[in-house]
Design an enzyme around this catalytic site. Structure first.
Site, mmCIF file in Angstrom:
data_model
loop_
_atom_site.group_PDB
_atom_site.id
_atom_site.type_symbol
_atom_site.label_atom_id
_atom_site.label_comp_id
_atom_site.label_asym_id
_atom_site.label_seq_id
_atom_site.Cartn_x
_atom_site.Cartn_y
_atom_site.Cartn_z
ATOM 1 N N LYS A 1 0.720 -1.303 0.245
ATOM 2 C CA LYS A 1 -0.062 -0.092 0.064
ATOM 3 C C LYS A 1 0.912 1.478 0.040
ATOM 4 C CE LYS A 1 -4.014 1.791 2.604
ATOM 5 N NZ LYS A 1 -4.809 1.910 3.789
ATOM 6 N N SER B 1 -9.661 2.116 2.616
ATOM 7 C CA SER B 1 -8.836 2.961 1.725
ATOM 8 C C SER B 1 -7.916 2.161 0.902
ATOM 9 C CB SER B 1 -8.100 3.786 2.361
ATOM 10 O OG SER B 1 -7.142 3.204 3.615
ATOM 11 N N SER C 1 -9.993 -0.147 6.802
ATOM 12 C CA SER C 1 -9.281 0.190 5.356
ATOM 13 C C SER C 1 -8.576 -1.215 4.953
ATOM 14 C CB SER C 1 -8.358 1.222 5.230
ATOM 15 O OG SER C 1 -9.227 2.360 5.590
#
Lengths: 98, 499
Positions: free
Chosen positions: B79, B154, B178
């Site tokens: 990420k 996210s 997330s």
């Protein structure tokens, strides 16, 4: 619940150092009104007898030994700088002329 | 046969057996990314040269007879909120466009020490604020199950990379869901470990008392392997837990829940939950009962205030954390003409560099922390946090783990909720309490909703420092569902890139 005015939002934007356009301020004032209305629910159960929790772990005074350990070099620390001069961050003027 | 449809542990076994090289595995995944990522857009940056070099180094060490860690040579998607030295790290924001961090986050350092091959950086909502990855400054990621739908957020990029077989492992971060919500809507597995179990050093901070990095994969065992690789005490993170990492892999392999008490949280079901979500959740409960678990119902009356408290605490901490983006030391700088003051430059930079949702939360947080409003908002939210912790304590006195659907609905359409912040925030209603209390949470797939054919996530919550319980229950449930379905859920996803 107290209403939040457009001027108040403009003040918050100044505090947060964000140069907002008029359109943004208009939108945000409306949205803030709705969001604050929703989040104000926390007041329903937050009695005086309830202690606050700031952090999931109860930790106090996390120290490390006071010894020098390797860290970034000057060049590494400056590698992302928008501007630099003489191994220092170069920033726009902080004080006015007068 | 290509390695892209294999699990991380299968790839690891093939590498150990010498059936395939790490370079071949990396190349197959890079080819897959080249073939399908135009449609999916899971990656913001693909580090082709770096990945191949890491893989070649692993092959060389293996050829020299070195005994390597379990995941050595297995590819991973990272990420874009985690720093990796020399590799662009944007957090999905214009603010950090072009920035290359001068250091590795602890998670990246551990991945490198384990020989994991980092393929690149994945897309995310800007600074991890969002539930759909639509808030990325670089365009949305598409759900591999239906490209017109969101992959969650996210960490939508990491979850979509797994679901589209671009990588068998991924790293996510979870502040209010997330990791778990993207896992749920893409039919993958994601774990938010106990707060403090995985170091936050080098994780670009959103809400420091809630942020926690964790492992993502396509099955429970792979997730456990990655969990053990990245967890552990780190003196660079003052909130890191100084205790041994539990035995996640062993727990994932137990496949036994006899005598375990599993608590269904009454408040995390009912109104607002899609029919297909409820149906799959109830089937998963039946599977756990068949496996010998005892079901109890628990009540957590204060969970209904969790969402409101979260949307005060997270923006408050965000308004403080994001003050560091001041255009002075790194990131973009706008309007520096030699005349304007530092403050004017700062304001212009932050106006241009931050997107809509980030500004919204900074303003909300600035308000909640203002004198005169602090007690009514931030202070009250902190009290709610205490009440939620107490609800969890009471529930865990009756059950070993708690369960719920991960999200109220399956993946929604891109654009559907983009202009309604409150509707968007409701996605996280079942995941947020876990972050507020700092406990562990896992999402794993429990089937497809009949009304739309999209994946449904099953959430397991464990007490703090007992993350292995999620792997034990999750592993058992996964095995039971797999034997019922006869094949993994993801094999039902549409083929990608076949044009």
């Amino acid at each position: 619940m107290a209403a939040i005015s457009r001027d108040e939002v403009a003040h918050l934007a100044r505090l947060a150092r964000i140069e907002m356009t008029d359109t943004e301020l208009d939108h945000l004032s409306d949205e803030m009104q709705v969001i604050l209305g929703a989040v104000a629910r926390v007041q329903e159960v937050a009695g005086a007898n309830v202690p606050p929790t700031s952090h999931p772990l109860e930790m106090k005074n996390v120290y490390r030994p006071d010894v020098v350990v390797p860290s970034l070099t000057n060049a590494q620390a400056l590698s992302g700088a928008p501007a630099q001069e003489e191994e220092r961050f170069k920033v726009p003027q902080i004080l006015g002329e007068e | 046969m290509s390695s892209i449809f294999k699990s991380a542990s299968e790839i690891a076994n093939s590498l150990t057996a010498g059936d395939v090289t790490a370079v071949e595995v990396a190349q197959e995944h890079l080819d897959r990314i080249a073939a399908v990522d135009t449609d999916v857009h899971a990656f913001l940056h693909v580090d082709t040269a770096g990945a191949l070099a890491q893989a070649a180094a692993i092959d060389k060490r293996r050829a020299a007879g070195e005994k390597l860690p379990a995941l050595a040579g297995v590819p991973l998607a990272l990420k874009d909120v985690m720093t990796q030295e020399g590799i662009p790290t944007t957090c999905g924001s214009k603010m950090l466009e072009g920035w290359r961090p001068p250091y590795d986050s602890t998670v990246v350092a551990k991945l490198k020490a384990n020989g994991v091959v980092i393929l690149g950086k994945t897309n995310m909502d800007e600074f991890a604020m969002g539930s759909s990855t639509e808030n990325s400054a670089y365009g949305p990621t598409h759900n591999p199950w239906d490209l017109t739908r969101i992959p969650g957020g996210s960490g939508g990029g990491s979850a979509a990379a797994l679901a589209s077989f671009e990588a068998p492992l991924a790293i996510g971060t979870d502040t209010g869901g997330s990791i778990r919500q993207p896992a749920a809507v893409t039919g993958t597995v994601g774990v938010k470990p106990t707060y403090g179990a995985v170091s936050r050093y080098g994780l670009v901070a959103f809400s420091s008392s809630l942020d926690q990095a964790g492992p993502c994969a396509r099955n429970v065992l792979d997730t456990a392997l990655l969990h053990e690789a990245i967890a552990g005490y780190d003196p660079k993170d003052s909130t890191s837990i100084n205790a041994p990492v539990g035995k996640m892999v062993e727990a994932a392999k137990k496949l036994d829940v006899k005598g375990m008490k599993i608590g269904i949280v009454k408040e995390l079901s009912g109104d607002g939950y899609q029919a297909g979500v409820k149906a799959r959740f109830n089937e998963a409960i039946e599977a756990l009962v068949s496996a010998g678990a005892e079901i109890v119902e628990v009540s957590a009356p204060n969970f209904e205030y969790a969402l409101a408290a979260y949307y005060l605490i997270a923006p408050s901490e965000c308004s403080s954390n994001l003050a560091r983006f001041d255009s002075m030391r790194y990131g973009i700088r706008v309007g520096d003409d030699g005349v304007k003051s530092a403050e004017e430059v700062m304001r212009m930079t932050r106006e241009l560099g931050f997107g809509k949702e980030v500004k919204r939360r900074i303003i909300l947080g600035t308000y909640a922390l203002s004198s005169g409003y602090y007690d009514a908002y931030y202070g009250s939210a902190q009290k709610v946090r205490t009440l939620i912790k107490q609800d969890f304590d009471a529930a865990f006195a009756k059950a070993d783990v708690l369960v719920s659907p991960t999200c109220p609905t399956t993946a929604f359409k891109i654009g559907e909720k983009a202009n309604d912040p409150l509707a968007m925030y409701l996605n996280d209603i079942a995941t947020i309490p876990v972050n507020m209390a700092g406990i562990g949470g896992m999402s794993l797939p429990c089937g497809l909703a009949e009304e739309d054919g999209l994946p449904v996530g099953f959430q397991i919550m464990s007490p703090a420092m007992r993350d292995e319980l999620m792997y034990q229950v999750g592993g058992t449930l996964e095995a039971a569902l797999l034997s019922k379905w006869g094949k993994p859920l993801l094999s039902s996803a549409p083929a990608l890139g076949a044009k």
